[in-house]
Design an enzyme around this catalytic site. Structure first.
Site, PDB file in Angstrom:
ATOM      1  N   THR A  35       0.909  -1.195   0.100  1.00  0.00           N
ATOM      2  CA  THR A  35      -0.092   0.282   0.214  1.00  0.00           C
ATOM      3  C   THR A  35       0.702   1.408  -0.223  1.00  0.00           C
ATOM      4  O   THR A  35       2.210   1.311   0.244  1.00  0.00           O
ATOM      5  CB  THR A  35      -0.918   0.219   0.989  1.00  0.00           C
ATOM      6  OG1 THR A  35       0.036   0.144   2.047  1.00  0.00           O
ATOM      7  CG2 THR A  35      -2.035  -0.980   1.136  1.00  0.00           C
ATOM      8  N   ASP A  36       0.135   2.100  -0.592  1.00  0.00           N
ATOM      9  CA  ASP A  36       0.955   3.622  -0.183  1.00  0.00           C
ATOM     10  C   ASP A  36       0.622   3.815   1.466  1.00  0.00           C
ATOM     11  O   ASP A  36       0.240   3.592   2.060  1.00  0.00           O
ATOM     12  CB  ASP A  36       0.642   4.809  -0.766  1.00  0.00           C
ATOM     13  CG  ASP A  36       1.075   6.521  -1.121  1.00  0.00           C
ATOM     14  OD1 ASP A  36       2.051   6.431   0.002  1.00  0.00           O
ATOM     15  OD2 ASP A  36       1.138   7.027  -1.883  1.00  0.00           O
ATOM     16  N   TRP A  37       1.666   4.937   1.981  1.00  0.00           N
ATOM     17  CA  TRP A  37       1.300   4.988   3.573  1.00  0.00           C
ATOM     18  C   TRP A  37       0.382   5.391   3.839  1.00  0.00           C
ATOM     19  O   TRP A  37       0.286   6.800   4.099  1.00  0.00           O
ATOM     20  CB  TRP A  37       2.551   6.038   3.893  1.00  0.00           C
ATOM     21  CG  TRP A  37       3.917   5.052   3.980  1.00  0.00           C
ATOM     22  CD1 TRP A  37       4.874   5.111   5.309  1.00  0.00           C
ATOM     23  CD2 TRP A  37       4.700   4.082   3.228  1.00  0.00           C
ATOM     24  NE1 TRP A  37       5.935   3.970   4.834  1.00  0.00           N
ATOM     25  CE2 TRP A  37       6.025   3.721   3.423  1.00  0.00           C
ATOM     26  CE3 TRP A  37       4.509   3.626   2.106  1.00  0.00           C
ATOM     27  CZ2 TRP A  37       7.075   2.720   3.340  1.00  0.00           C
ATOM     28  CZ3 TRP A  37       5.410   2.742   1.191  1.00  0.00           C
ATOM     29  CH2 TRP A  37       6.359   2.411   1.854  1.00  0.00           C
TER      30      TRP A  37
END
Ligand code: BGC
Length: 816
Positions: free
Chosen positions: A302-304
């Site tokens: 995932t992105d953060w």
């Protein structure tokens, strides 16, 4: 007898030959089997808790300035509170590379090493200093992606990738979180500097080259942000409503090319939603398209802080959650225990993670060495010059002729130059060469008095301690240029008296956490800036001297209203840490500019096809008050229900301007050189397309200095079942450095893939029957040679899975 013997000999030879051929294949298959067995035995040795800990990152951990600490929303699992084996392991792995964005867990007794994940697209982002350690850990700030794309040179990009990957390797990261490769859909996207182009072919080819370059060091990449992450406004919750065709032809196309040609180890899913679900929770995106249609073999992270449901993410094929928190670990365990999630899904995802782990330097026990920063400074210096675009050059203002020695540098960013954008894509480099220093380093004399005036001014402006416009940028150490100083006629005249030429720098920064605005000081120049250009140009012209504007910008700005004032305009973008040296190499003619725009410069923001839709609007529930949401501060992490309708459909960038005949300031593919090129001898292998077409063309340097030329191949397709843009880029190339009079024949191979459009009705790529015009040009408008070919019967370039269809109708542009 003899014949029998002969036959036996032949069959022995054949057997040996077959064995010989199949030997390596057998061995490979054996190795693969052994690895699978090894991985499956590792997986079966893990407890459910360990499985969850492996798929959820070890938390966010980087130094936060005290002044900003109380503003941080509690989104990330910062620090693990309980004392346990796990928390001790987390404390240990986080020290592997201070400043890295994320880490996966390690279980050494089970053969699992941690993977260190660090930003970002323009170079490795890590902490340059460490407590109690006198050594420094700076990385090279390479030119931003927009510069690299403007070089149109995939070999150069691969070379930059090799250098960047070397630093990733030697500093101890396993995967770099880049390249960024979303389409530059709208000029105001704050992160455009991290992205390549408005065109998917340029984007895909650049990203593939970058991935190959970086990964040649035995470290991984994470192409991001997959997908359709074209703005920062409400990036965590924006639902993009977009057609399947625009997705496949534009927003996914670059990723498809990068996955197939670059083979990145990992992919980072984006924050936004696409036609409903979050990208990180979309099975259509991460499994049907990425893995089934394109054959991606690595893992997805995932992105953060992206998405909202770890169970949905696991099922969708989003294998790793970053940065991870203890509550997400608990959620995952509970979901398996209560039957909501099959443990086999975790096992599948872990298998993907471990396959990549086995390739990492950390797993292999690599002994870290010298990151070779000195050599990379040379790489970045040259790469930047190759991507700068000369927009205007009247009266032979450039390159400087021999009497030019003394240079007056106007504009605050001449001293305080911007090497790259802000946020996670900002690199901690050891130094940045300003324009002033670049001149000094290269035998010219910048005016010290003028520099003194600016120094004072910048100091005073910075002391005003204004509230930063972009909090994330401030938080991550990025800089905002100060408002420009008003230049009096008196100062300009004084400088024109004692200098040979004026340089006027216009600076803009942008980055993660905020979009740009179509206002003076951002997309437009302020009155002070325009006045500066007017006053300085007039004063120098009065003395028969030239004025040159240098654009030190993160993305497209308006140029039409002031471009008649100076003699020359050089778009230097944000050129990395050797900025001043790179710019001066162009000004002096050490390097002949060969960059061309990979994005259109429109006349005004309102001319862009997306201005009507960008950045979308709040989705109100019934009875909800009509107040506009607060888009300032930390809104980049908030999740106000939001929607962006991509009503321009496939008409993005030049596809729109050329189809609708909208005049632009500088078109896609435009860029000047100090020499001229002639195009001739366009040849096609056939008049009738049979699945492949070879195109060749001769380019001759007809000017007086050596130089390189970017050549673009466009196709205008016949309209049939599907509407078509006026023309689309199908191939591009760049000559080697040609001496005056020298020529080179460039060759391009065009296949059905490049000609096909996406047919939503059948989920297939089709090239329709009819006459196609192939146009070879120096830009999308400067077409030099044309030829036609036909497709007799409609052709298909493959059927794909039906996926990501919008759930409702919406109005779309359909062409003219
Ligand atoms: C950004 C990513 C980045 C990650 C880790 C996120 O906020 O969107 O591009 O890689 O942070 O720093």
């Amino acid at each position: 007898m003899n014949r029998l013997y002969q036959r036996a000999k032949i069959s022995l030879a054949v057997t040996l030959f077959v064995l010989l051929l199949s030997g390596p294949v057998c061995l490979q298959a054996k190795d693969q089997k052994a690895e699978e067995k090894d991985i499956s035995s590792i997986i079966s040795s893990l407890t459910l808790e360990e499985k969850a800990q492996l798929l959820i990152g070890t938390g966010m951990y980087f130094p936060i300035p005290d002044s900003l600490r109380q503003n941080i929303p509690p989104i990330f699992g910062m620090g693990q509170s309980e004392e346990s084996d796990y928390s001790r392991m987390v404390d240990k792995v986080r020290l592997y590379l201070p400043g890295a964005a994320g880490f996966t867990a390690e279980f050494p007794e089970k053969g699992i090493t941690s993977q260190v994940l660090a930003d970002g697209p323009a170079g490795l982002r890590i902490s340059p200093v460490r407590a109690g350690d006198d050594n420094t850990y700076y990385s090279t700030a390479f030119p931003i992606a927009t510069v690299l794309a403007s070089s149109w040179d995939t070999e150069l990009v691969e070379q930059v990738g090799r250098a960047m990957g070397k630093e990733v390797l030697e500093y101890g990261a396993d995967v770099i979180l880049g390249p960024g490769m979303n389409l530059q859909r709208d000029p105001l996207c704050g992160r455009n500097f991290e992205y390549y182009s408005e065109d998917p072919l340029v984007t895909g080819k650049m990203a593939a080259a970058m991935v190959q370059g970086i990964q040649s060091n035995g470290v991984g990449t994470s192409i991001k942000h997959f997908a359709v992450n074209n703005q920062e406004t409400m990036r965590m919750s924006a639902n993009v409503i977009v057609s399947e065709r625009a997705l496949r032809e534009l927003y996914l196309k670059g990723f498809e090319i990068a996955v197939k040609e670059g083979k990145p180890w990992t992919v980072m899913s984006s924050y936004n939603k696409i036609n409903g679900p979050y990208a990180s929770e979309s099975h259509d995106l991460l499994t049907k398209i990425l893995r089934n249609d394109w054959g991606f073999k690595g893992y997805v992270m995932t992105d953060w802080g992206g998405g909202s449901n770890v169970v949905a993410q696991m099922k969708a094929g989003n294998d790793v959650i970053m940065p991870g928190s203890s509550s997400q670990i608990k959620e995952l365990i509970a979901a398996v225990e209560n039957g909501e999630l099959e443990e086999s899904v975790l096992d599948r995802n872990i298998e993907r993670v471990l396959k990549i782990m086995k390739k990492t330097p950390r797993y292999k026990g690599y002994t870290y060495g010298d990151p070779e920063l000195k050599a990379h400074a040379e790489v970045t210096r040259q790469a930047a010059t190759d991507g700068m675009v000369l927009l205007k050059n009247d009266h032979n203002a450039l390159p400087f002729s021999s009497p030019v020695k003394k240079v007056a540098t106007f504009g605050a960013t001449s001293l305080d130059i911007i090497s790259g954008g802000t946020g996670s894509g900002d690199v901690n480099e050891a130094y940045t060469i300003s324009l002033f220093d670049g001149l000094l380093n290269n035998g010219l004399t910048p005016d010290p008095e003028l520099a003194g005036v600016y120094e004072e001014y910048i100091k005073a402006e910075q002391a005003k301690n204004k509230q930063p416009a972009n909090l994330l940028a401030a938080f991550m150490g990025g800089k905002e240029p100060v408002a420009e100083m008003a230049v009096s006629a008196e100062l300009a005249e004084k400088m024109a008296d004692k200098n040979d030429v004026a340089l006027i720098t216009i600076g803009r920064n942008a980055g993660e956490g905020g979009d740009r605005k179509a206002v003076p000081g951002d997309f437009y120049l302020t009155d002070t800036e325009k006045e500066m250009i007017r006053t300085v140009s007039a004063a120098f012209h009065e003395k028969g001297k030239h004025a040159v504007v240098i654009l030190n910008i993160a993305g497209v700005i308006e140029t039409a209203s002031w471009r008649n004032l100076p003699d020359a305009i050089l778009c230097a973008w944000q050129p990395g840490q050797e900025a001043g040296n790179s710019i001066v190499d162009i000004l002096t003619g050490v390097v002949n500019p060969s960059g061309k725009l990979a994005v259109t410069f429109p006349f005004s923001y309102d001319d862009t096809p997306t201005s009507e839709y960008f950045p979308g609007s709040q989705v109100k529930q019934e009875g909800e008050a009509d107040d506009a949401p607060d888009l300032s501060g930390f809104s980049f992490m908030s999740r106000v229900p939001w929607e962006v309708v991509y009503g321009e459909d496939i008409y993005v960038g030049y596809r729109y301007y050329t189809t609708y005949e909208i005049p632009v300031a500088y078109e896609f593919g435009y860029g000047k050189s100090y020499t001229t090129f002639e195009y001739s001898n366009l040849k096609l292998t056939g008049k009738e397309f049979d699945g492949k077409l070879e195109v060749s063309l001769k380019v001759i340097n007809t000017g007086k200095v050596a130089g390189r030329e970017v050549v673009q191949v466009y196709v205008s397709a016949p309209s049939g079942k599907l509407n078509k843009p006026e023309q689309e880029l199908v191939a591009f190339g760049k000559t080697k450095r040609l001496k005056p009079g020298a020529g080179e024949t460039l060759k391009f191979l065009i296949s059905t893939d490049e000609l096909a459009s996406f047919d939503e009705a059948t989920s297939s790529w089709i090239a329709e029957a009819g006459e196609y015009t192939l146009k070879v040009g120096a830009s999308v408008l400067d077409i030099r040679e044309k030829a036609t070919f036909t497709i007799k019967d409609p052709m298909t370039a493959g059927k794909v899975t039906k996926a990501l269809a919008p759930t409702r109708e919406f109005d779309k542009l359909t062409g003219k």
